[in-house]
Design a protein around this motif. Structure first.
Motif, PDB file in Angstrom:
ATOM      1  N   PRO A   1     -13.754   1.881   9.696  1.00  0.00           N
ATOM      2  CA  PRO A   1     -14.255   1.010   8.636  1.00  0.00           C
ATOM      3  C   PRO A   1     -13.125   0.533   7.718  1.00  0.00           C
ATOM      4  O   PRO A   1     -12.268   1.320   7.331  1.00  0.00           O
ATOM      5  CB  PRO A   1     -15.227   1.899   7.880  1.00  0.00           C
ATOM      6  CG  PRO A   1     -15.613   2.967   8.861  1.00  0.00           C
ATOM      7  CD  PRO A   1     -14.402   3.167   9.727  1.00  0.00           C
ATOM      8  N   VAL A   2     -13.136  -0.736   7.402  1.00  0.00           N
ATOM      9  CA  VAL A   2     -12.098  -1.329   6.558  1.00  0.00           C
ATOM     10  C   VAL A   2     -12.488  -1.177   5.091  1.00  0.00           C
ATOM     11  O   VAL A   2     -13.553  -1.620   4.672  1.00  0.00           O
ATOM     12  CB  VAL A   2     -11.890  -2.821   6.914  1.00  0.00           C
ATOM     13  CG1 VAL A   2     -10.919  -3.486   5.951  1.00  0.00           C
ATOM     14  CG2 VAL A   2     -11.421  -2.960   8.352  1.00  0.00           C
ATOM     15  N   GLN A   3     -11.606  -0.540   4.330  1.00  0.00           N
ATOM     16  CA  GLN A   3     -11.803  -0.422   2.883  1.00  0.00           C
ATOM     17  C   GLN A   3     -10.924  -1.416   2.127  1.00  0.00           C
ATOM     18  O   GLN A   3     -11.303  -1.901   1.067  1.00  0.00           O
ATOM     19  CB  GLN A   3     -11.513   1.003   2.425  1.00  0.00           C
ATOM     20  CG  GLN A   3     -12.517   2.014   2.943  1.00  0.00           C
ATOM     21  CD  GLN A   3     -12.179   3.434   2.493  1.00  0.00           C
ATOM     22  OE1 GLN A   3     -11.310   3.659   1.665  1.00  0.00           O
ATOM     23  NE2 GLN A   3     -12.874   4.393   3.070  1.00  0.00           N
ATOM     24  N   ALA A  58      -7.546   1.379   5.560  1.00  0.00           N
ATOM     25  CA  ALA A  58      -8.232   2.407   4.782  1.00  0.00           C
ATOM     26  C   ALA A  58      -7.242   3.570   4.640  1.00  0.00           C
ATOM     27  O   ALA A  58      -6.232   3.612   5.353  1.00  0.00           O
ATOM     28  CB  ALA A  58      -9.516   2.850   5.490  1.00  0.00           C
ATOM     29  N   PRO A  59      -7.497   4.526   3.753  1.00  0.00           N
ATOM     30  CA  PRO A  59      -6.578   5.659   3.635  1.00  0.00           C
ATOM     31  C   PRO A  59      -6.364   6.348   4.989  1.00  0.00           C
ATOM     32  O   PRO A  59      -7.310   6.763   5.645  1.00  0.00           O
ATOM     33  CB  PRO A  59      -7.284   6.586   2.644  1.00  0.00           C
ATOM     34  CG  PRO A  59      -8.121   5.660   1.811  1.00  0.00           C
ATOM     35  CD  PRO A  59      -8.585   4.595   2.775  1.00  0.00           C
ATOM     36  N   GLY A  60      -5.101   6.369   5.421  1.00  0.00           N
ATOM     37  CA  GLY A  60      -4.757   7.012   6.688  1.00  0.00           C
ATOM     38  C   GLY A  60      -5.049   6.193   7.926  1.00  0.00           C
ATOM     39  O   GLY A  60      -4.842   6.667   9.039  1.00  0.00           O
ATOM     40  N   VAL A  61      -5.535   4.951   7.765  1.00  0.00           N
ATOM     41  CA  VAL A  61      -5.884   4.096   8.903  1.00  0.00           C
ATOM     42  C   VAL A  61      -5.013   2.838   8.846  1.00  0.00           C
ATOM     43  O   VAL A  61      -5.073   2.078   7.880  1.00  0.00           O
ATOM     44  CB  VAL A  61      -7.376   3.700   8.886  1.00  0.00           C
ATOM     45  CG1 VAL A  61      -7.703   2.776  10.053  1.00  0.00           C
ATOM     46  CG2 VAL A  61      -8.257   4.927   8.902  1.00  0.00           C
ATOM     47  N   TYR A  62      -4.200   2.641   9.906  1.00  0.00           N
ATOM     48  CA  TYR A  62      -3.272   1.519   9.964  1.00  0.00           C
ATOM     49  C   TYR A  62      -3.466   0.752  11.273  1.00  0.00           C
ATOM     50  O   TYR A  62      -3.779   1.335  12.302  1.00  0.00           O
ATOM     51  CB  TYR A  62      -1.818   2.021   9.894  1.00  0.00           C
ATOM     52  CG  TYR A  62      -1.480   2.650   8.568  1.00  0.00           C
ATOM     53  CD1 TYR A  62      -0.897   1.904   7.555  1.00  0.00           C
ATOM     54  CD2 TYR A  62      -1.767   3.991   8.327  1.00  0.00           C
ATOM     55  CE1 TYR A  62      -0.599   2.478   6.329  1.00  0.00           C
ATOM     56  CE2 TYR A  62      -1.471   4.572   7.113  1.00  0.00           C
ATOM     57  CZ  TYR A  62      -0.883   3.816   6.117  1.00  0.00           C
ATOM     58  OH  TYR A  62      -0.604   4.377   4.898  1.00  0.00           O
TER      59      TYR A  62
END
Length: 183
Positions: A1-3, A58-62
């Motif tokens: 999920p994109v934050q 998102a945090p930790g997601v690249y």
């Protein structure tokens, strides 16, 4: 999920032979769709460059890689519906192709009203089940119905379609549908 939607949008670039301005629209937090402010000009190439490698979604997601999508816009096809005349006209590349008699939604109940304004065909389906169960009518209610419509074209996520309606004897005469455009 994109934050971090703004960061992801900034990394996505849309270019076309005939420049168009537009914006990204998010459907939930996993799908972004680019919509031009005006209809795409027909018969042109469009390139979508997704510069997502290293972008933090998102945090930790690249993002792990960039991606390019290329497509060509097809012909211009505009369909206009005249509610009072119970008619629909189809034009392709500025030339009238066909007229159809239609029946729109009954305005006696708000949930049965066909929405006005510009719509885009979102999908085409050979057969689709239409039911008022989606409007909260239970299967044991005498008003419940379920019909299979041929040649259905979705024009909204709320259940509006253009579709055949051989069960509707008032096509071309009166607006009697539950919100769809009957043909």
């Amino acid at each position: 999920p994109v934050q971090n939607k703004a960061r992801v949008e900034a990394a996505m670039e849309v270019t076309s032979d005939k420049p168009a301005t537009g914006a990204w629209n998010w459907f939930g937090d996993k799908k972004a769709v680019f919509r031009p402010g005006e209809y795409w000009q027909p018969h042109q190439k469009v390139t979508v460059d997704l510069h997502l490698a290293g972008v933090q979604a998102a945090p930790g997601v690249y993002g792990v890689q960039d991606h390019r999508i290329e497509f060509e816009v097809g012909r211009e096809q505009i369909t206009e519906v005249e509610e009072d005349a119970h008619s629909m006209t189809v034009e392709r590349d500025g030339e009238k192709v066909k007229d159809f008699p239609v029946s729109l939604g009954m305005v006696t109940t708000r949930k049965y009203t066909t929405t006005a304004g510009a719509h885009l065909v979102m999908s085409r389906e050979r057969n689709v089940e239409l039911t008022n169960g989606t409007l909260g009518v239970s299967k044991d209610d005498p008003r419940y119905y379920s019909e299979i419509a041929d040649y259905a074209m979705r024009i909204s996520w709320s259940g509006e379609y253009l579709h055949s309606a051989p069960w509707n004897p008032r096509v071309g005469e009166a607006n009697t549908s539950h919100g769809c455009i009957n043909m």
